[in-house]
Design a protein around this motif. Structure first.
Motif, PDB file in Angstrom:
ATOM      1  N   HIS A  39       6.683  -0.434   6.021  1.00  0.00           N
ATOM      2  CA  HIS A  39       6.459  -1.756   6.614  1.00  0.00           C
ATOM      3  C   HIS A  39       7.198  -2.769   5.757  1.00  0.00           C
ATOM      4  O   HIS A  39       7.217  -2.646   4.522  1.00  0.00           O
ATOM      5  N   ASP A  53       6.385  -5.606   4.848  1.00  0.00           N
ATOM      6  CA  ASP A  53       5.420  -6.170   3.908  1.00  0.00           C
ATOM      7  C   ASP A  53       4.523  -5.026   3.441  1.00  0.00           C
ATOM      8  O   ASP A  53       3.643  -4.579   4.185  1.00  0.00           O
ATOM      9  N   HIS A  95       0.831  -4.473   4.210  1.00  0.00           N
ATOM     10  CA  HIS A  95       0.367  -4.071   5.536  1.00  0.00           C
ATOM     11  C   HIS A  95       0.546  -2.574   5.781  1.00  0.00           C
ATOM     12  O   HIS A  95       0.569  -2.125   6.929  1.00  0.00           O
ATOM     13  N   SER A 116       3.490  -0.214  -1.541  1.00  0.00           N
ATOM     14  CA  SER A 116       4.288  -0.309  -2.765  1.00  0.00           C
ATOM     15  C   SER A 116       4.234   0.950  -3.622  1.00  0.00           C
ATOM     16  O   SER A 116       5.067   1.133  -4.511  1.00  0.00           O
TER      17      SER A 116
END
Length: 330
Positions: A76, A78, A81, A146
């Motif tokens: 994604h 971001d 999310h 991340s």
């Protein structure tokens, strides 16, 4: 069908269909996420849409892998999310492991450890009739997008970790539609990666032990998961020699829970049905080098391979310095 995300030499993102060593580019969609959103909007299957949009442009997988341009099969823009979660105590393992496990969970329930009680519950109620809810599995939060590492990237453990060990698993990859409906795009092999020494100190440390990087991919297997999945997990030393190797199995034939039951108990929470979010959910394993007394060292590498998923997932272990933050009062 196997789908792969990658970056071109000009740093443009692409998605393509992998066949043997050739990736055929899917035109009009730069990411798996974009392709999935279009499939939902069109009411079409992911494979159907990808196949219809595939053109003649192609790349060689080995060339992309050698230059470090393979991406995780779903992400994604971001990372906040993208939820990364998982379930444990879900796999029966090999025939020998199954026999030993059934002996452990037999007899008086009160005499079992909490982990063995949980495993027994799964064996007895983890595969309910279709459309019914079975027993809850063990569940854990691992991180957000991340922490995900593509094949070829380092898996980093923090310098305060007591261990960095692989967990060869299959992960389900999902997108939540605009109406809050979870859609499964498919599956990918993964290295769930945990701190088993910390976990062994006390099972209440499980949550700490799971807050680590994980490896995912390189390919997204579109469609249903085979009932029997076989693969091999390896640890390679710094010179690339095999230090440890063991076969692993997955798929519902080798699990105490059905995939449907694991999905039900994850997506029953409204928090996990937020439109537009991506989910990577690991289904568990029964094969660990840690169980054989192996301690993986920085500079050594993990390899998780299964023929059903195309190329192997390969990641080197690294150690990262911890930036401890002292909290300031305002």
């Amino acid at each position: 069908m196997l789908l792969v995300q990658f970056i071109t030499e000009s740093q443009e993102r692409r998605i393509g269909i992998l066949h043997d060593n050739t990736i055929r580019v899917v035109n009009g969609y730069a990411t798996t996420l974009a392709l999935a959103r279009a499939a939902i909007a069109a009411g079409a299957g992911l494979a159907q849409l990808a196949d219809a949009a595939a053109g003649s442009e192609h790349y060689h997988y080995d060339d992309l892998a050698a230059s470090g341009r393979i991406l995780a099969p779903l992400d994604h823009p971001d990372p906040a999310h993208c939820y990364v979660t998982g379930t444990g105590l879900t796999h029966l393992g090999s025939a020998d492991t199954r026999d030993a496990m059934h002996k452990k969970i037999g007899g008086d329930v009160d005499s079992l450890s909490d982990s063995m009680k949980m495993f027994r519950m799964g064996v007895e109620g983890g595969k309910p009739a279709p459309g019914s809810a079975g027993v809850q599995p063990e569940w854990f939060y691992k991180g957000d997008g991340s922490i995900v590492r593509a094949s070829g990237q380092d898996i980093e453990m923090p310098d305060f970790a007591l261990d960095g060990g692989e967990e060869p698993e299959i992960a389900g990859l999902y997108l939540i539609g605009d109406d809050g409906q979870p859609y499964r795009l498919g599956y990918a092999i993964g290295n769930e990666f945990s701190d088993h020494v910390t976990e062994r100190q006390n099972y209440l440390y499980l949550a700490h032990s799971k807050l680590r990087n994980c490896g995912l991919g390189p390919a997204l297997l579109v469609g249903e998961l085979p009932s029997h999945v076989s693969g091999t997990s390896r640890i390679l030393d710094r010179e690339g020699r095999v230090r440890w190797e063991k076969a692993f199995v997955s798929g519902e034939q080798n699990m105490s829970h059905s995939i449907e039951n694991l999905e039900y108990h994850h997506f029953k929470y409204g928090l996990f049905k937020r439109p537009g979010d991506v989910h990577v959910h690991f289904f568990g394993t029964a094969t660990l080098s840690f169980a054989d007394g192996v301690s993986v060292q920085a500079g050594e590498s993990f390899e998780v391979a299964s023929p059903q998923f195309g190329p192997a997932l390969r990641n080197r272990l690294a150690v990262g310095a911890t930036g401890f933050a002292k909290v300031k009062a305002l």
